[in-house]
Design an enzyme around this catalytic site. Structure first.
Site, PDB file in Angstrom:
ATOM      1  N   LYS A  13     -42.155 -59.756   9.154  1.00  0.00           N
ATOM      2  CA  LYS A  13     -42.565 -60.489   8.114  1.00  0.00           C
ATOM      3  C   LYS A  13     -43.036 -62.073   8.675  1.00  0.00           C
ATOM      4  CE  LYS A  13     -38.869 -59.856   5.629  1.00  0.00           C
ATOM      5  NZ  LYS A  13     -38.100 -59.016   6.327  1.00  0.00           N
ATOM      6  N   ARG A  88     -35.514 -60.526  -3.117  1.00  0.00           N
ATOM      7  CA  ARG A  88     -34.657 -59.468  -2.354  1.00  0.00           C
ATOM      8  C   ARG A  88     -33.915 -58.679  -3.326  1.00  0.00           C
ATOM      9  NH1 ARG A  88     -34.623 -62.208   3.072  1.00  0.00           N
ATOM     10  NH2 ARG A  88     -33.776 -60.706   4.575  1.00  0.00           N
ATOM     11  N   ARG A 127     -34.963 -59.605  20.043  1.00  0.00           N
ATOM     12  CA  ARG A 127     -35.406 -60.955  19.260  1.00  0.00           C
ATOM     13  C   ARG A 127     -34.826 -61.961  19.666  1.00  0.00           C
ATOM     14  NH1 ARG A 127     -36.850 -60.596  13.068  1.00  0.00           N
ATOM     15  NH2 ARG A 127     -34.663 -60.999  12.787  1.00  0.00           N
ATOM     16  N   ARG A 160     -30.013 -64.693  17.051  1.00  0.00           N
ATOM     17  CA  ARG A 160     -29.516 -64.902  15.810  1.00  0.00           C
ATOM     18  C   ARG A 160     -27.887 -64.079  15.704  1.00  0.00           C
ATOM     19  NH1 ARG A 160     -34.056 -64.231  11.528  1.00  0.00           N
ATOM     20  NH2 ARG A 160     -32.400 -63.407  10.458  1.00  0.00           N
ATOM     21  N   ARG A 171     -27.617 -54.883   7.636  1.00  0.00           N
ATOM     22  CA  ARG A 171     -28.715 -55.530   6.805  1.00  0.00           C
ATOM     23  C   ARG A 171     -29.668 -54.513   6.292  1.00  0.00           C
ATOM     24  NH1 ARG A 171     -31.057 -59.775  11.068  1.00  0.00           N
ATOM     25  NH2 ARG A 171     -32.439 -60.295   9.207  1.00  0.00           N
TER      26      ARG A 171
END
Ligand code: AMP
Length: 216
Positions: A13, A88, A127, A160, A171
Site C-alpha cells: 500500500k 481499518r 522489509r 520495524r 496483524r
C-alpha cells in the site's frame, strides 16, 4: 478526489500510494506513518499508539479518527487525498464518511490490493526501513546497494518492531477480523476495485492505474 488504498499489511500500500500521489498530485495520508512519527517524537499520542502497534493490534478508533479529523480540517489539497491504512474498521469508515460529508467530499474509489497470507509473511519479513528518511527496501526484492544503508540518504536501515513474524501473524488475524468487513461496506457502495497484488511493483502500479482510469 478521495481515494483509499486498502489491503493487508505488506500488500504494498505504502509503495503504491507514494507513486499514485506523485502522479495525481494528491496528498498522501498514511496513519501508520503519522503514528510512527509520533512514536519517534515521543509525543503523548506516540506513547499510547506504540503499546498497540508493537503487539500488532489496532490503535483505538477514537484516537485514529481524531488524527485524521485534524488533517482533513487543516489541509486543503486541490487534487484530493489518498488514504493509506485508514479506515481499518467500520466505525472508522463511518466517521470518515461524516467528516468528508461536512467538507462536501466523499470517498470516490477504494483500491484493494489482494495478496495471499503466505506471500505477505515472506514480504514483510524482508522489509527494512530507513530510520532517517523512511524509505522502504526489501532484502530480496528491492535491496539497497550496500546492506543496511539507505541509498537515498545514507541512514541506517532497520526492521520495524511490528514486522517480526509473530507480530505479522497477529496483524493478519486483526486484518481479517476487523478490517476485511470494510470490503463489503465499499462493495455495497459500488466503489471497490480489487487488484491482483502479485508480481512486480510496476505490474501492480499498472493495474492500479488502469483501474483508476476506468470511469466505473
Ligand atoms: P501500517 O503502517 O499502516 O501497517 O500501520 C502500522 C500500525 O499502526 C498498525 O498495525 C496499527 O497498530 C496502527 N495503525 C495504523 N493505521 C491505523 C488505523 N487506521 N487504525 C488503527 N490502528 C492503525
Amino acid at each position: 478526489m478521495v481515494l483509499i488504498i486498502f489491503g493487508p499489511p505488506g500488500a504494498g500500500k505504502g509503495t503504491q500510494a507514494s507513486m499514485i500521489t506523485k502522479n495525481y498530485d494528491m496528498l498522501h495520508i498514511s496513519t501508520g506513518d503519522m503514528l510512527r512519527a509520533a512514536v519517534k517524537e515521543g509525543a503523548e499520542l506516540g506513547n499510547l499508539a506504540k503499546s498497540y502497534m508493537d503487539k500488532g493490534e489496532l490503535v483505538p478508533d477514537d484516537v485514529v479518527i481524531g488524527v485524521i479529523r485534524e488533517v482533513i480540517k487543516n489541509t486543503n489539497s486541490v487534487n484530493g487525498y489518498l488514504l493509506d491504512g485508514f479506515p481499518r474498521t467500520i466505525p472508522q469508515a463511518e466517521a470518515l464518511d461524516r467528516m468528508l460529508n461536512s467538507e462536501s467530499l466523499k470517498v470516490d474509489k477504494v483500491v484493494s490490493i489482494e495478496v495471499p497470507d503466505g506471500e505477505i509473511i515472506s514480504r514483510i519479513g524482508g522489509r527494512r526501513v530507513c530510520e532517517k528518511c523512511g524509505v522502504m527496501y526489501h532484502k530480496l526484492y528491492d535491496p539497497p546497494k550496500n546492506a543496511d544503508v539507505c541509498d537515498k540518504c545514507g541512514g541506517s536501515l532497520y526492521q520495524r518492531d511490528d514486522d517480526r513474524e509473530d507480530v505479522i501473524r497477529k496483524r493478519l488475524e486483526v486484518y481479517s477480523r476487523q478490517t476485511l468487513p470494510l470490503k463489503t461496506y465499499y462493495r455495497d457502495a459500488s466503489i471497490l476495485r480489487e487488484i491482483d497484488g502479485l508480481g512486480t511493483i510496476d505490474d501492480v502500479r499498472r493495474r492500479i492505474s488502469d483501474s483508476l482510469n476506468q470511469r466505473t
